[in-house]
Write a protein that holds these residues in place. Structure first.
Motif, PDB file in Angstrom:
ATOM      1  N   UNK A   1       3.150  -7.596  16.250  1.00 26.32           N
ATOM      2  CA  UNK A   1       2.910  -7.827  15.142  1.00 26.32           C
ATOM      3  C   UNK A   1       0.219  -7.605  15.355  1.00 26.32           C
ATOM      4  N   UNK A   2       0.445  -6.601  14.427  1.00 26.71           N
ATOM      5  CA  UNK A   2      -0.944  -5.962  14.909  1.00 26.71           C
ATOM      6  C   UNK A   2      -2.069  -6.552  14.576  1.00 26.71           C
ATOM      7  N   UNK A   3      -2.166  -6.512  13.321  1.00 28.61           N
ATOM      8  CA  UNK A   3      -3.341  -6.421  11.860  1.00 28.61           C
ATOM      9  C   UNK A   3      -2.507  -6.209  10.477  1.00 28.61           C
ATOM     10  N   UNK A   4      -3.848  -5.952   9.600  1.00 29.54           N
ATOM     11  CA  UNK A   4      -3.399  -5.833   8.572  1.00 29.54           C
ATOM     12  C   UNK A   4      -4.004  -4.380   8.094  1.00 29.54           C
ATOM     13  N   UNK A   5      -2.993  -3.768   7.020  1.00 26.51           N
ATOM     14  CA  UNK A   5      -3.344  -2.660   7.258  1.00 26.51           C
ATOM     15  C   UNK A   5      -3.888  -2.762   5.492  1.00 26.51           C
ATOM     16  N   UNK A   6      -3.110  -2.863   4.818  1.00 25.01           N
ATOM     17  CA  UNK A   6      -3.994  -3.125   3.841  1.00 25.01           C
ATOM     18  C   UNK A   6      -3.413  -4.281   2.777  1.00 25.01           C
ATOM     19  N   UNK A   7      -4.156  -4.711   2.176  1.00 27.47           N
ATOM     20  CA  UNK A   7      -4.114  -6.104   1.156  1.00 27.47           C
ATOM     21  C   UNK A   7      -5.219  -5.919   0.362  1.00 27.47           C
ATOM     22  N   UNK A   8      -4.177  -5.162  -0.807  1.00 17.22           N
ATOM     23  CA  UNK A   8      -5.294  -4.765  -2.753  1.00 17.22           C
ATOM     24  C   UNK A   8      -4.464  -5.789  -3.238  1.00 17.22           C
ATOM     25  N   UNK A   9      -4.104  -5.991  -4.909  1.00 25.52           N
ATOM     26  CA  UNK A   9      -3.621  -6.125  -5.809  1.00 25.52           C
ATOM     27  C   UNK A   9      -3.405  -4.988  -6.269  1.00 25.52           C
ATOM     28  N   UNK A  10      -2.568  -5.136  -7.159  1.00 29.35           N
ATOM     29  CA  UNK A  10      -1.659  -4.641  -8.026  1.00 29.35           C
ATOM     30  C   UNK A  10      -1.263  -4.860  -9.110  1.00 29.35           C
ATOM     31  N   UNK A  11      -1.268  -3.539  -9.618  1.00 26.16           N
ATOM     32  CA  UNK A  11      -0.165  -3.985 -11.283  1.00 26.16           C
ATOM     33  C   UNK A  11      -0.236  -5.224 -11.048  1.00 26.16           C
ATOM     34  N   UNK A  12       1.859  -5.060  -9.938  1.00 23.00           N
ATOM     35  CA  UNK A  12       2.387  -6.210 -10.840  1.00 23.00           C
ATOM     36  C   UNK A  12       2.127  -7.779  -9.936  1.00 23.00           C
ATOM     37  N   UNK A  13       1.192  -7.628  -8.404  1.00 19.31           N
ATOM     38  CA  UNK A  13       0.814  -8.472  -8.229  1.00 19.31           C
ATOM     39  C   UNK A  13      -0.363  -8.730  -7.044  1.00 19.31           C
ATOM     40  N   UNK A  14       0.314  -8.344  -5.639  1.00 21.06           N
ATOM     41  CA  UNK A  14      -0.668  -8.022  -4.593  1.00 21.06           C
ATOM     42  C   UNK A  14       0.570  -7.686  -4.142  1.00 21.06           C
ATOM     43  N   UNK A  15       0.098  -6.970  -2.875  1.00 21.92           N
ATOM     44  CA  UNK A  15       1.279  -6.063  -1.727  1.00 21.92           C
ATOM     45  C   UNK A  15      -0.494  -6.274  -0.490  1.00 21.92           C
ATOM     46  N   UNK A  16       0.295  -6.196   0.826  1.00 17.42           N
ATOM     47  CA  UNK A  16      -0.011  -5.840   1.871  1.00 17.42           C
ATOM     48  C   UNK A  16       1.084  -5.273   2.099  1.00 17.42           C
ATOM     49  N   UNK A  17      -0.031  -4.672   3.879  1.00 17.10           N
ATOM     50  CA  UNK A  17       0.544  -4.047   4.889  1.00 17.10           C
ATOM     51  C   UNK A  17       0.227  -4.786   5.887  1.00 17.10           C
ATOM     52  N   UNK A  18       1.061  -5.122   6.819  1.00 16.89           N
ATOM     53  CA  UNK A  18       1.291  -5.212   7.888  1.00 16.89           C
ATOM     54  C   UNK A  18       1.919  -4.424   8.808  1.00 16.89           C
ATOM     55  N   UNK A  19       0.939  -3.757   9.957  1.00 14.05           N
ATOM     56  CA  UNK A  19       0.385  -3.157  11.458  1.00 14.05           C
ATOM     57  C   UNK A  19       2.172  -3.792  12.117  1.00 14.05           C
ATOM     58  N   UNK A  20       3.017  -2.789  13.104  1.00 11.23           N
ATOM     59  CA  UNK A  20       3.628  -3.112  13.601  1.00 11.23           C
ATOM     60  C   UNK A  20       3.657  -2.569  14.774  1.00 11.23           C
ATOM     61  N   UNK A  21       3.992  -2.669  15.422  1.00  8.08           N
ATOM     62  CA  UNK A  21       4.916  -2.210  17.072  1.00  8.08           C
ATOM     63  C   UNK A  21       6.458  -2.028  16.994  1.00  8.08           C
TER      64      UNK A  21
END
Lengths: 383, 148
Positions: free
Chosen positions: B127-147
């Motif tokens: 697990x590397x870090x948070x790529x994106x963390x953002x509110x969306x029309x349906x709620x909330x989305x997060x992308x976590x960077x991976x190796x």
């Protein structure tokens, strides 16, 4: 060379011009109104009527005056302005901003445009997927419908798409008409090969990064449509590139050279469309018997598609966008619209009439939605 | 030969005229057919990948998507996993995630929606870090960077 050759004009009588406009009148009426004009909302009705009259009056004058480019350019420039207005208006209404957010990307809500198409090809072939955060089939400017529109237009018009269908081309076309005489008169013709280099670069970089690199980093028209919200050094750099390229290639250079420099030197889709000129039925031909080699056509060509050597050889290059500027400039009608297979200098009227009908119909219908929307917006502002 | 060329040219031009005439009325139908072509689907880099696991919580649902490592010719060594919360999401989201379903938690995530702050506590070395963390029309989305 016979310099006393009688000029065969493309002008038609008033009645004949009306007759030639009638099919356009009926077809655009059906498309714009669905066969049932609705005036329940006066602003919408008036906007529709204005757009309808505009396209048909322009088409009528193409036949009546025998001139093509000046009337094409009016609709082409209005199309570019109205599309940007429509996009910006929608974005301001929906997002309160011209920029899109990370959420819009994550939810694949970005409108698709034809400039992405060259970058889609390799990933689509190798990964069987599309590298764009848009919608495949639903919603405004979805990927499938834009691909279909571009494919058919390119097959039919070749690079003519760049002067009859591209909703960005009107920007630099418009700016290239501002000055009467160019300030910069000579630019090396080698630059016209630049779009092929850009095409190669963006196709490879898009495949390697799995990202539409031209849209993300280069496209000057982000300045008048939508761009990534500036939240970091990277997004600020991108915005800087978009604005600089728009200012340089779409505004300043076209004004100074009277040429469409963005289309000539940068657009990667223009490179693909140039190649499609080889298959399209409609071409621009040079009637060597009528030509007195005055080279007026070379000087006015906005896309560096004509050289003195091309004229001497009696062939236009693959860069021709069939805008009609050279055709209008030739007082001897030596350069004219033609159909593949028909020898140059023959069936000029038939070829022009068929080409104008096909190309203008495409532009009229393609542009009608955004033009009506813009007129509607303007009417609402006024009243 | 000259006549054949002329007839072929005119026929091609007439065909193109017909094509333009049917293009706009048939656009929905043509687009529908094109959308069914095998390559007409969005790359997981854009969709976030398929949903691999759904965690139904008190008032909201967490979708854990399949990790995405898609590349052009082969998979990449780095990628991401996307998490989507939808429903009635609390002001403070706190979840422990096992994205690869090996029975061990890979990271803990804390999202402070009010202040738009996301804190990642990696457990796995992938697990590397948070790529994106953002509110969306349906709620909330997060992308976590991976190796990989």
């Amino acid at each position: 060379m016979d310099n006393t050759l009688k000029v065969a004009g493309m002008r038609k009588s008033f009645g004949k011009s009306l007759l030639f406009t009638l099919p356009m009148f009926l077809i655009t009426f059906m498309f714009m109104t669905g066969g049932k004009p609705n005036f329940s909302d006066p602003a919408s009705g008036l906007a529709m009527l204005t757009a309808f009259l505009l396209v048909n009056v322009l088409y009528f004058f193409m036949h009546y005056t025998g001139k093509t480019d000046r009337y094409r350019a009016v609709l082409f420039i209005i199309f570019a302005l109205s599309l940007s207005y429509t996009l910006i208006h929608n974005m301001l209404e929906v997002r309160k901003s011209m920029s899109f957010s990370q959420a819009d990307i994550l939810e694949c809500k970005i409108p698709f445009c034809h400039l992405v198409i060259p970058m889609m090809i390799l990933p689509a072939a190798f990964t069987k997927s599309i590298i764009f955060p848009g919608s495949i089939i639903s919603g405004f400017a979805n990927i499938s419908s834009m691909v279909v529109l571009w494919l058919v237009a390119t097959l039919v018009l070749g690079r003519g798409f760049c002067s009859w269908g591209c909703f960005y081309g009107g920007w630099d076309d418009g700016f290239s008409r501002i000055r009467k005489r160019p300030v910069i008169k000579k630019i090396s013709e080698l630059w016209k090969w630049m779009p092929f280099a850009v095409l190669l670069m963006v196709v490879l970089s898009a495949a390697l990064t799995m990202m539409p690199t031209y849209c993300s980093w280069i496209c000057p028209f982000k300045a008048v449509t939508e761009f990534e919200r500036v939240t970091s050094v990277e997004s600020a750099t991108k915005a800087g590139i978009f604005l600089s390229l728009f200012g340089g290639l779409v505004v300043a250079l076209p004004v100074m050279t009277k040429k469409r420099t963005q289309c000539s030197f940068l657009c990667p889709l223009g490179a693909i469309n140039s190649l499609s000129n080889k298959i399209t039925p409609f071409t621009v031909k040079i009637d060597k018997d009528a030509c007195n080699e005055c080279f007026k056509c070379v000087g006015v060509c906005p896309l560096y598609a004509l050289t003195t050597d091309d004229i001497k050889a009696g062939k236009v290059s693959l860069f021709c966008s069939k805008c009609g500027k050279c055709v209008d400039a030739c007082s001897r009608n030596a350069i004219h619209y033609g159909i593949r297979g028909i020898p140059s200098g023959t069936m000029k009227n038939f070829s022009r009439n068929l080409f104008l009908f096909v190309s203008f119909l495409f532009m009229a219908i393609f542009s009608s939605g955004s033009i009506i929307n813009t007129f509607h917006g303007l009417l609402k502002l006024i009243f | 030969m000259k006549k054949v060329k002329i007839i072929a040219g005119i026929s091609w031009a007439i065909f193109c005229l017909i094509l333009i005439l049917i293009l706009f009325p048939g656009l929905n139908s043509f687009s529908g057919s094109v959308s069914k072509l095998p390559f007409m689907k969005l790359n997981p880099r854009y969709t976030g990948g398929e949903i691999a696991n759904q965690v139904i919580q008190e008032r909201c649902t967490l979708d854990i998507r399949k990790p995405v490592f898609n590349g052009f010719l082969k998979e990449r060594t780095s990628g991401f996993v996307q998490l989507d919360w939808h429903g009635t999401i609390p002001e403070m989201i706190k979840d422990s995630i096992d994205y690869d379903h090996d029975g061990n938690m890979d990271f803990c995530i804390l999202v402070d929606r009010k202040n738009s702050k996301t804190v990642l506590d990696p457990i796995s070395k992938k697990v590397k870090g948070v790529v994106i963390s953002t509110p969306t029309s349906y709620g909330w989305a997060v992308r976590i960077g991976l190796l990989k």
